[in-house]
Design a protein around this motif. Structure first.
Motif, PDB file in Angstrom:
ATOM      1  N   LYS A 186       0.833  -1.210   0.000  1.00  0.00           N
ATOM      2  CA  LYS A 186       0.000   0.000   0.000  1.00  0.00           C
ATOM      3  C   LYS A 186       0.865   1.256   0.000  1.00  0.00           C
ATOM      4  CE  LYS A 186      -4.257  -1.702   2.124  1.00  0.00           C
ATOM      5  NZ  LYS A 186      -5.170  -1.601   3.290  1.00  0.00           N
ATOM      6  N   TRP A 187       1.940   1.224   0.763  1.00  0.00           N
ATOM      7  CA  TRP A 187       2.825   2.396   0.809  1.00  0.00           C
ATOM      8  C   TRP A 187       3.450   2.635  -0.561  1.00  0.00           C
ATOM      9  CZ3 TRP A 187       7.706   4.022  -0.156  1.00  0.00           C
ATOM     10  CH2 TRP A 187       8.113   5.216   0.443  1.00  0.00           C
ATOM     11  N   LEU A 188       3.885   1.571  -1.222  1.00  0.00           N
ATOM     12  CA  LEU A 188       4.481   1.724  -2.546  1.00  0.00           C
ATOM     13  C   LEU A 188       3.460   2.225  -3.560  1.00  0.00           C
ATOM     14  CD1 LEU A 188       6.627  -1.536  -2.696  1.00  0.00           C
ATOM     15  CD2 LEU A 188       7.446   0.792  -2.316  1.00  0.00           C
ATOM     16  N   ARG A 189       2.222   1.783  -3.421  1.00  0.00           N
ATOM     17  CA  ARG A 189       1.190   2.212  -4.363  1.00  0.00           C
ATOM     18  C   ARG A 189       0.905   3.703  -4.249  1.00  0.00           C
ATOM     19  NH1 ARG A 189      -2.705  -0.661  -2.522  1.00  0.00           N
ATOM     20  NH2 ARG A 189      -2.245  -2.498  -3.776  1.00  0.00           N
ATOM     21  N   HIS A 190       0.961   4.243  -3.045  1.00  0.00           N
ATOM     22  CA  HIS A 190       0.614   5.645  -2.839  1.00  0.00           C
ATOM     23  C   HIS A 190       1.825   6.569  -2.785  1.00  0.00           C
ATOM     24  CE1 HIS A 190      -2.952   3.467  -1.142  1.00  0.00           C
ATOM     25  NE2 HIS A 190      -3.589   4.413  -1.820  1.00  0.00           N
ATOM     26  N   HIS A 191       3.020   6.048  -3.003  1.00  0.00           N
ATOM     27  CA  HIS A 191       4.227   6.883  -2.973  1.00  0.00           C
ATOM     28  C   HIS A 191       5.074   6.645  -4.224  1.00  0.00           C
ATOM     29  CE1 HIS A 191       2.979   6.845   1.248  1.00  0.00           C
ATOM     30  NE2 HIS A 191       3.655   7.970   1.401  1.00  0.00           N
ATOM     31  N   GLN A 192       4.415   6.468  -5.337  1.00  0.00           N
ATOM     32  CA  GLN A 192       5.141   6.234  -6.580  1.00  0.00           C
ATOM     33  C   GLN A 192       5.972   7.449  -6.996  1.00  0.00           C
ATOM     34  OE1 GLN A 192       4.771   3.052  -8.933  1.00  0.00           O
ATOM     35  NE2 GLN A 192       4.939   2.709  -6.736  1.00  0.00           N
ATOM     36  N   ASN A 193       5.494   8.649  -6.716  1.00  0.00           N
ATOM     37  CA  ASN A 193       6.252   9.849  -7.088  1.00  0.00           C
ATOM     38  C   ASN A 193       7.559   9.956  -6.302  1.00  0.00           C
ATOM     39  OD1 ASN A 193       4.279  10.618  -8.896  1.00  0.00           O
ATOM     40  ND2 ASN A 193       3.166  11.856  -7.386  1.00  0.00           N
ATOM     41  N   GLU A 194       7.519   9.558  -5.027  1.00  0.00           N
ATOM     42  CA  GLU A 194       8.734   9.606  -4.225  1.00  0.00           C
ATOM     43  C   GLU A 194       9.752   8.576  -4.683  1.00  0.00           C
ATOM     44  OE1 GLU A 194       7.855   9.401  -0.086  1.00  0.00           O
ATOM     45  OE2 GLU A 194       6.071  10.671  -0.262  1.00  0.00           O
ATOM     46  N   LEU A 195       9.294   7.505  -5.291  1.00  0.00           N
ATOM     47  CA  LEU A 195      10.199   6.471  -5.798  1.00  0.00           C
ATOM     48  C   LEU A 195      10.748   6.799  -7.188  1.00  0.00           C
ATOM     49  CD1 LEU A 195       8.124   3.335  -4.739  1.00  0.00           C
ATOM     50  CD2 LEU A 195      10.143   4.261  -3.607  1.00  0.00           C
ATOM     51  N   ARG A 196      10.369   7.974  -7.720  1.00  0.00           N
ATOM     52  CA  ARG A 196      10.827   8.403  -9.050  1.00  0.00           C
ATOM     53  C   ARG A 196      10.466   7.360 -10.107  1.00  0.00           C
ATOM     54  NH1 ARG A 196      16.747  11.264  -7.983  1.00  0.00           N
ATOM     55  NH2 ARG A 196      16.010  12.778  -6.423  1.00  0.00           N
ATOM     56  N   LEU A 197       9.189   7.189 -10.242  1.00  0.00           N
ATOM     57  CA  LEU A 197       8.661   6.174 -11.148  1.00  0.00           C
ATOM     58  C   LEU A 197       9.149   6.358 -12.579  1.00  0.00           C
ATOM     59  CD1 LEU A 197       6.643   3.887 -11.832  1.00  0.00           C
ATOM     60  CD2 LEU A 197       4.859   5.640 -11.972  1.00  0.00           C
ATOM     61  N   GLU A 198       9.350   7.608 -12.984  1.00  0.00           N
ATOM     62  CA  GLU A 198       9.713   7.838 -14.378  1.00  0.00           C
ATOM     63  C   GLU A 198      11.067   7.246 -14.726  1.00  0.00           C
ATOM     64  OE1 GLU A 198      11.201  11.122 -11.804  1.00  0.00           O
ATOM     65  OE2 GLU A 198       9.284  10.113 -12.124  1.00  0.00           O
ATOM     66  N   LEU A 199      11.944   7.004 -13.749  1.00  0.00           N
ATOM     67  CA  LEU A 199      13.247   6.425 -14.030  1.00  0.00           C
ATOM     68  C   LEU A 199      13.147   4.966 -14.450  1.00  0.00           C
ATOM     69  CD1 LEU A 199      15.353   7.935 -11.108  1.00  0.00           C
ATOM     70  CD2 LEU A 199      15.106   8.781 -13.443  1.00  0.00           C
ATOM     71  N   TYR A 200      12.048   4.303 -14.077  1.00  0.00           N
ATOM     72  CA  TYR A 200      11.892   2.884 -14.413  1.00  0.00           C
ATOM     73  C   TYR A 200      11.225   2.681 -15.771  1.00  0.00           C
ATOM     74  CZ  TYR A 200      12.856   2.087  -9.469  1.00  0.00           C
ATOM     75  OH  TYR A 200      13.424   2.068  -8.231  1.00  0.00           O
ATOM     76  N   ASN A 201      10.600   3.705 -16.297  1.00  0.00           N
ATOM     77  CA  ASN A 201       9.857   3.550 -17.547  1.00  0.00           C
ATOM     78  C   ASN A 201      10.778   3.749 -18.748  1.00  0.00           C
ATOM     79  OD1 ASN A 201       7.497   3.123 -16.143  1.00  0.00           O
ATOM     80  ND2 ASN A 201       6.972   5.283 -16.068  1.00  0.00           N
TER      81      ASN A 201
END
Length: 341
Positions: A250-265
């Protein structure tokens, strides 16, 4: 037989077909559900209904909940009655349902319900709760509350609804014999012990993983009720792990911006996923390498292992350690005194 809530999970019973020790294994997500105080028309009472409905025949009603009609297993009715009496005298949760039963029998013309509370306290002592701390009797307007800290149990016509894993009575409702006093459990506002030393924690509250790690430790000043639960203790451990894992997801689902999601795409990830079409839609949740068991976690460990092989060459030996507590040499060494120099 004594649970207030139902336990939902895909339980794998095939692992216990041999001669080995008992193993509790599940797959998928676990969840608890609680329904109304009265069973459906013509149905048998179960779970929380056994504490409220037809308590004159409570023992007979509890037997089918544990043993099928065709089973040859016999249960001790006297022991069952003693356990019921123990819970009525000690458990704040059981007393709350008995309170609702007594009020309903004295006020047959009025409807009632039970609201299971979870009052967050900052106390670091786990004292025995009382009825007013865990429940409130509702007789007028039940209302609708979506809070994870409140559970509304209506008298009838209430579909089973799910209980959040962060509710303080989450484990006490499922395992009343492991928590005979109806002890409250984990919540998100348990403070850390005051620490002003060099290793001062940056977080202000205890995590779910830290809480369950604390609960399963053996201490001289506390009873070992949970540790003596046998197979039920195994189920409790698996259940606690799945609750921790769900909180992490749940934490990962709601904190995708903090994980810098764009770096994985990037293109490499798209190829690995098999996304060969640009018409795919939907929102993808990225699990970082810090999440144990995720694909990136496995790839990172594999790359680390390959780096070790490149630096130190291939391993020469693959050594495994096995032990059996019934081996004579283990038994002999356990009886020998330990000398500390």
């Amino acid at each position: 037989m004594f649970s207030f809530t139902s336990f939902g999970a895909k339980i794998d019973h095939s692992v216990n077909g041999g001669q080995g020790p008992y193993t509790f294994r599940i797959s998928g997500q676990t969840y608890h559900k609680i329904g109304s105080l009265l069973p459906k028309e013509g149905g048998r009472p179960k779970y929380e209904q056994l504490y409220f409905y037809d308590t004159q025949n409570e023992i007979k009603n509890r037997m089918p909940a544990f043993v099928d009609a065709d089973s040859r297993t016999s249960l001790d009715e006297a022991l069952t009655n003693n356990l019921i009496t123990m819970l009525d005298e000690s458990s704040a949760v059981a007393q709350a349902f008995r309170m609702a039963r007594d009020w309903s029998s004295n006020n047959t013309m009025s409807d009632c319900g039970l609201r299971l509370l979870a009052k967050v306290t900052t106390s670091q002592q786990y004292n025995t709760p009382n009825v007013t701390e865990v429940a409130a009797l509702i007789t007028v307007d039940f209302g609708h509350c979506n809070s994870t800290r409140v559970i509304n149990v209506q008298k009838k016509n209430c579909a089973p609804h799910r209980i959040s894993e962060i509710h303080q009575l989450y484990m006490a409702l499922q395992y009343p014999l492991l928590f005979p006093y109806g002890e409250t459990g984990y919540h998100e506002e348990i403070p850390y012990h005051t620490n002003t030393g060099r290793r001062k924690t940056t977080r202000g509250h205890v995590t779910m993983r830290e809480y369950y790690c604390y609960r399963i430790q053996q201490r001289e000043s506390e009873a070992t009720t949970i540790l003596r639960g046998g197979r039920l203790f195994q189920q409790y451990l698996v259940h606690a792990y799945t609750a921790v894992e769900e909180q992490r997801l749940k934490w990962l689902r709601h904190h995708q911006n903090e994980l810098r999601l764009e770096l994985y795409n990037n293109v490499c990830d798209a190829v690995i996923r098999g996304d060969t079409s640009a018409t795919s839609i939907g929102k993808r949740i990225i699990l970082p390498s810090s999440h144990t068991g995720s694909p990136r976690y496995m790839v990172q460990n594999y790359q680390d292992a390959m780096a070790l092989y490149r630096e130190y060459d291939n391993p020469d030996l693959f050594i495994t350690f096995t032990s059996n507590p019934r081996w004579p040499e283990v038994d002999t060494m356990m009886k020998c005194p330990v000398l500390i120099d």
